[in-house]
Design a protein around this motif. Structure first.
Motif, PDB file in Angstrom:
ATOM      1  N   HIS A  79       2.671  -4.256   0.716  1.00  0.00           N
ATOM      2  CA  HIS A  79       1.878  -3.087   1.124  1.00  0.00           C
ATOM      3  C   HIS A  79       0.384  -3.398   1.017  1.00  0.00           C
ATOM      4  O   HIS A  79      -0.409  -2.968   1.864  1.00  0.00           O
ATOM      5  CB  HIS A  79       2.210  -1.888   0.246  1.00  0.00           C
ATOM      6  CG  HIS A  79       3.663  -1.503   0.290  1.00  0.00           C
ATOM      7  ND1 HIS A  79       4.211  -0.587  -0.592  1.00  0.00           N
ATOM      8  CD2 HIS A  79       4.682  -1.888   1.094  1.00  0.00           C
ATOM      9  CE1 HIS A  79       5.493  -0.442  -0.331  1.00  0.00           C
ATOM     10  NE2 HIS A  79       5.807  -1.235   0.690  1.00  0.00           N
ATOM     11  N   SER A  80      -0.007  -4.136  -0.033  1.00  0.00           N
ATOM     12  CA  SER A  80      -1.428  -4.473  -0.217  1.00  0.00           C
ATOM     13  C   SER A  80      -1.924  -5.405   0.882  1.00  0.00           C
ATOM     14  O   SER A  80      -3.045  -5.255   1.385  1.00  0.00           O
ATOM     15  CB  SER A  80      -1.636  -5.124  -1.588  1.00  0.00           C
ATOM     16  OG  SER A  80      -1.303  -4.245  -2.641  1.00  0.00           O
ATOM     17  N   ILE A  81      -1.094  -6.398   1.258  1.00  0.00           N
ATOM     18  CA  ILE A  81      -1.488  -7.294   2.354  1.00  0.00           C
ATOM     19  C   ILE A  81      -1.678  -6.503   3.642  1.00  0.00           C
ATOM     20  O   ILE A  81      -2.677  -6.658   4.359  1.00  0.00           O
ATOM     21  CB  ILE A  81      -0.432  -8.381   2.598  1.00  0.00           C
ATOM     22  CG1 ILE A  81      -0.266  -9.281   1.390  1.00  0.00           C
ATOM     23  CG2 ILE A  81      -0.810  -9.233   3.816  1.00  0.00           C
ATOM     24  CD1 ILE A  81       0.855 -10.284   1.536  1.00  0.00           C
ATOM     25  N   GLU A  82      -0.684  -5.652   3.954  1.00  0.00           N
ATOM     26  CA  GLU A  82      -0.769  -4.860   5.192  1.00  0.00           C
ATOM     27  C   GLU A  82      -2.007  -3.974   5.182  1.00  0.00           C
ATOM     28  O   GLU A  82      -2.742  -3.897   6.178  1.00  0.00           O
ATOM     29  CB  GLU A  82       0.492  -4.010   5.346  1.00  0.00           C
ATOM     30  CG  GLU A  82       0.500  -3.184   6.617  1.00  0.00           C
ATOM     31  CD  GLU A  82       1.720  -2.282   6.720  1.00  0.00           C
ATOM     32  OE1 GLU A  82       1.589  -1.187   7.308  1.00  0.00           O
ATOM     33  OE2 GLU A  82       2.806  -2.658   6.219  1.00  0.00           O
ATOM     34  N   ARG A  83      -2.260  -3.322   4.059  1.00  0.00           N
ATOM     35  CA  ARG A  83      -3.424  -2.430   3.957  1.00  0.00           C
ATOM     36  C   ARG A  83      -4.730  -3.205   4.113  1.00  0.00           C
ATOM     37  O   ARG A  83      -5.589  -2.844   4.935  1.00  0.00           O
ATOM     38  CB  ARG A  83      -3.408  -1.740   2.597  1.00  0.00           C
ATOM     39  CG  ARG A  83      -4.611  -0.837   2.320  1.00  0.00           C
ATOM     40  CD  ARG A  83      -4.681  -0.517   0.837  1.00  0.00           C
ATOM     41  NE  ARG A  83      -4.993  -1.720   0.051  1.00  0.00           N
ATOM     42  CZ  ARG A  83      -4.670  -1.861  -1.230  1.00  0.00           C
ATOM     43  NH1 ARG A  83      -3.999  -0.918  -1.869  1.00  0.00           N
ATOM     44  NH2 ARG A  83      -4.996  -2.976  -1.878  1.00  0.00           N
ATOM     45  N   ASP A  84      -4.895  -4.291   3.344  1.00  0.00           N
ATOM     46  CA  ASP A  84      -6.168  -5.010   3.352  1.00  0.00           C
ATOM     47  C   ASP A  84      -6.412  -5.730   4.670  1.00  0.00           C
ATOM     48  O   ASP A  84      -7.536  -5.742   5.178  1.00  0.00           O
ATOM     49  CB  ASP A  84      -6.209  -6.001   2.192  1.00  0.00           C
ATOM     50  CG  ASP A  84      -6.305  -5.313   0.826  1.00  0.00           C
ATOM     51  OD1 ASP A  84      -6.619  -4.116   0.795  1.00  0.00           O
ATOM     52  OD2 ASP A  84      -6.048  -5.983  -0.196  1.00  0.00           O
ATOM     53  N   THR A  85      -5.354  -6.325   5.256  1.00  0.00           N
ATOM     54  CA  THR A  85      -5.535  -6.996   6.546  1.00  0.00           C
ATOM     55  C   THR A  85      -5.745  -5.982   7.658  1.00  0.00           C
ATOM     56  O   THR A  85      -6.567  -6.198   8.561  1.00  0.00           O
ATOM     57  CB  THR A  85      -4.319  -7.893   6.862  1.00  0.00           C
ATOM     58  OG1 THR A  85      -4.030  -8.720   5.752  1.00  0.00           O
ATOM     59  CG2 THR A  85      -4.593  -8.757   8.083  1.00  0.00           C
ATOM     60  N   GLY A  86      -5.011  -4.873   7.597  1.00  0.00           N
ATOM     61  CA  GLY A  86      -5.205  -3.814   8.590  1.00  0.00           C
ATOM     62  C   GLY A  86      -6.640  -3.293   8.590  1.00  0.00           C
ATOM     63  O   GLY A  86      -7.225  -3.035   9.652  1.00  0.00           O
ATOM     64  N   ASP A  87      -7.223  -3.159   7.396  1.00  0.00           N
ATOM     65  CA  ASP A  87      -8.619  -2.714   7.302  1.00  0.00           C
ATOM     66  C   ASP A  87      -9.552  -3.702   7.986  1.00  0.00           C
ATOM     67  O   ASP A  87     -10.507  -3.312   8.678  1.00  0.00           O
ATOM     68  CB  ASP A  87      -9.019  -2.566   5.830  1.00  0.00           C
ATOM     69  CG  ASP A  87      -8.373  -1.359   5.154  1.00  0.00           C
ATOM     70  OD1 ASP A  87      -7.831  -0.485   5.859  1.00  0.00           O
ATOM     71  OD2 ASP A  87      -8.417  -1.297   3.902  1.00  0.00           O
ATOM     72  N   VAL A  88      -9.282  -5.001   7.803  1.00  0.00           N
ATOM     73  CA  VAL A  88     -10.113  -6.033   8.431  1.00  0.00           C
ATOM     74  C   VAL A  88      -9.988  -5.959   9.951  1.00  0.00           C
ATOM     75  O   VAL A  88     -10.985  -6.023  10.675  1.00  0.00           O
ATOM     76  CB  VAL A  88      -9.699  -7.433   7.930  1.00  0.00           C
ATOM     77  CG1 VAL A  88     -10.362  -8.532   8.754  1.00  0.00           C
ATOM     78  CG2 VAL A  88     -10.052  -7.598   6.463  1.00  0.00           C
ATOM     79  N   VAL A  89      -8.763  -5.830  10.444  1.00  0.00           N
ATOM     80  CA  VAL A  89      -8.523  -5.776  11.896  1.00  0.00           C
ATOM     81  C   VAL A  89      -9.243  -4.584  12.513  1.00  0.00           C
ATOM     82  O   VAL A  89      -9.949  -4.711  13.520  1.00  0.00           O
ATOM     83  CB  VAL A  89      -7.010  -5.711  12.186  1.00  0.00           C
ATOM     84  CG1 VAL A  89      -6.745  -5.434  13.664  1.00  0.00           C
ATOM     85  CG2 VAL A  89      -6.326  -7.009  11.755  1.00  0.00           C
ATOM     86  N   LYS A 122      -6.629  -3.299  16.673  1.00  0.00           N
ATOM     87  CA  LYS A 122      -5.667  -2.216  16.467  1.00  0.00           C
ATOM     88  C   LYS A 122      -4.455  -2.725  15.692  1.00  0.00           C
ATOM     89  O   LYS A 122      -4.018  -3.862  15.879  1.00  0.00           O
ATOM     90  CB  LYS A 122      -5.197  -1.657  17.809  1.00  0.00           C
ATOM     91  CG  LYS A 122      -6.281  -0.996  18.644  1.00  0.00           C
ATOM     92  CD  LYS A 122      -5.710  -0.495  19.966  1.00  0.00           C
ATOM     93  CE  LYS A 122      -6.792   0.178  20.810  1.00  0.00           C
ATOM     94  NZ  LYS A 122      -6.236   0.657  22.114  1.00  0.00           N
ATOM     95  N   VAL A 123      -3.927  -1.868  14.837  1.00  0.00           N
ATOM     96  CA  VAL A 123      -2.651  -2.125  14.185  1.00  0.00           C
ATOM     97  C   VAL A 123      -1.612  -1.249  14.882  1.00  0.00           C
ATOM     98  O   VAL A 123      -1.695  -0.023  14.850  1.00  0.00           O
ATOM     99  CB  VAL A 123      -2.708  -1.801  12.678  1.00  0.00           C
ATOM    100  CG1 VAL A 123      -1.335  -1.973  12.040  1.00  0.00           C
ATOM    101  CG2 VAL A 123      -3.731  -2.695  11.978  1.00  0.00           C
ATOM    102  N   LEU A 124      -0.639  -1.885  15.534  1.00  0.00           N
ATOM    103  CA  LEU A 124       0.324  -1.164  16.364  1.00  0.00           C
ATOM    104  C   LEU A 124       1.551  -0.703  15.591  1.00  0.00           C
ATOM    105  O   LEU A 124       2.356   0.072  16.122  1.00  0.00           O
ATOM    106  CB  LEU A 124       0.757  -2.043  17.543  1.00  0.00           C
ATOM    107  CG  LEU A 124      -0.391  -2.559  18.438  1.00  0.00           C
ATOM    108  CD1 LEU A 124       0.168  -3.369  19.594  1.00  0.00           C
ATOM    109  CD2 LEU A 124      -1.230  -1.387  18.962  1.00  0.00           C
ATOM    110  N   GLY A 125       1.712  -1.180  14.364  1.00  0.00           N
ATOM    111  CA  GLY A 125       2.856  -0.734  13.581  1.00  0.00           C
ATOM    112  C   GLY A 125       3.259  -1.763  12.548  1.00  0.00           C
ATOM    113  O   GLY A 125       2.619  -2.810  12.392  1.00  0.00           O
TER     114      GLY A 125
END
Length: 403
Positions: free
Chosen positions: A180-190, A196-199
């Motif tokens: 969850h932390s990877i998804e959150r932190d990388t999504g913020d960077v993107v 865009k984060v599509l899902g």
């Protein structure tokens, strides 16, 4: 009692005192280090037995003794379960006189162990776990986070990929705090870079079958499939993505948290071209090569960044204890923070107030099969990212210790 008898009694007491040796001063207990690692599951290759060997190497290099007695090392496997990690940490701190616990294989086990560290005011050094929450909202005055974290990896790899056109992402995420932390932190960077984060698809830890998650990623049409997992989960995702023809269909994989052991397991045919980040690579300079050679002689494989960091953290801790002249937590931590980290892992490390050990991270590209000149020669170094650029600024982490 007459005077003669009194004198005889005093004489006897004096003779007894003269013949009785003085009580021996209590000797200090041996310094004891406890290592909680994954020896049998998804993260055994990146830490596990290699972390134990790296700790032994640091103890040997230090000289093997502290306070006139051999330094002791004990180990256990918390089975990647938070309750088991908490129970072991409590037992070690409370009943077995452990002075410092190191490693911690998952974010959940680390956070559980940190609670025991706070309760007993003993030091914990996290070298395997990645969640940036460890030095953010969940920070502790007694914990140091040594190797890498999800913020640093996201900003090093994620930023590079978005800049090169990878502006739409779908995540395959390990379904616990680390993923969850990877998804959150990388999504913020993107998103900050205009992407865009599509899902995302949440996969259980240590699952064998990623087919349904890969199908969701394919259906998203995202340019980048971000692998928000680690260890054998990442290896299995990449292998199965090849079987599904992901790359042939125009989508690329981003290994956000990957290790040289993963590349070795995959082979360069599958791993070539991957852009990843690591805090350590054995072939960076003379010091990294020397440590890599010593480690290889013992383990018959090159160290991961976690294993090199475990060596580094152990050695830094031992030097701090020696400099402080005590095992007491607060003066030892003060020495650890005031002394730069200069060793085979990093030559520019600093331990911050929030517990984050800040150092350079390296942006790496996996070589093609025909490019290596020696065994384990797997990476091309694209960039060295200074620690103050790679890691989250202390003021932004939400750590309550930071004023």
């Amino acid at each position: 009692m007459n005077i003669a008898k009194k004198l005889a009694t005093f004489a006897a007491i004096g003779l007894y005192a003269a013949l009785t040796p003085p009580a021996t001063a209590q000797q200090p207990a041996p310094l004891k280090i406890g290592l909680l690692g994954d020896f049998s599951s998804v993260y055994a290759d990146i830490g596990g037995p290699g972390n134990v060997e790296a700790t032994k190497m640091a103890i040997e290099e230090f000289g093997g003794t502290m306070f006139g007695k051999p330094i002791e090392l004990i180990t256990a496997d918390p089975q990647n379960k938070a309750d088991v990690a908490a129970s072991l940490a409590r037992k070690w701190y409370e009943n077995e006189a452990v002075d410092m616990i190191i490693d911690m294989p998952t974010s959940a086990t680390a956070l559980a162990g940190m609670e025991m560290s706070k309760q007993f005011e003993k030091i914990m050094i996290v070298t395997d776990t990645a969640s940036s929450d460890i030095t953010g909202k969940s920070c502790s005055p007694y914990t140091a986070h040594w190797t890498y974290d999800t913020y640093a990896n996201a900003h090093t790899v994620g930023s590079a990929i978005v800049k090169n056109g990878g502006d739409s992402w779908f995540f395959i995420t390990a379904d616990y705090l680390f993923g969850h932390s990877i998804e959150r932190d990388t999504g913020d960077v993107v998103r900050a870079a205009g992407g865009k984060v599509l899902g995302s698809a949440r996969a259980p830890l240590n699952t064998a079958d990623f087919s349904s998650f890969l199908l969701q990623a394919q259906a998203s049409k995202a340019k980048i499939i971000g692998l928000a997992n680690g260890g054998s989960d990442t290896i299995n995702t990449i292998k199965q993505a090849s079987e599904f023809g992901i790359a042939a269909g125009g989508q690329n994989l981003a290994g956000i948290v990957m290790f040289i052991s993963d590349i070795h397991s995959l082979g360069l045919k599958l791993a070539q071209g991957l852009i990843i980040t690591e805090a350590y690579y054995w072939d960076l300079n003379d010091r990294t090569r020397a440590f890599g050679k010593r480690f290889f002689e013992r383990m018959k494989r090159m160290p991961t960044m976690n294993q090199a960091a475990t060596y580094s953290a152990t050695l830094h801790y031992l030097n701090a204890v020696k400099a402080a002249g005590t095992r007491d937590t607060k003066p030892v931590l003060a020495k650890m923070r005031s002394t730069p980290v200069r060793d085979a892992f990093t030559d520019n490390g600093v331990l911050r107030e929030d517990g984050r050990m800040v150092h350079s991270m390296f942006l790496l590209e996996v070589k093609k099969p025909e490019e290596p000149k020696a065994p384990w020669d797997y990476y091309k170094v694209l960039a060295e990212v200074p620690g103050d650029q790679a890691f989250r600024p202390m003021k932004d982490g939400g750590c309550p210790l930071v004023k």
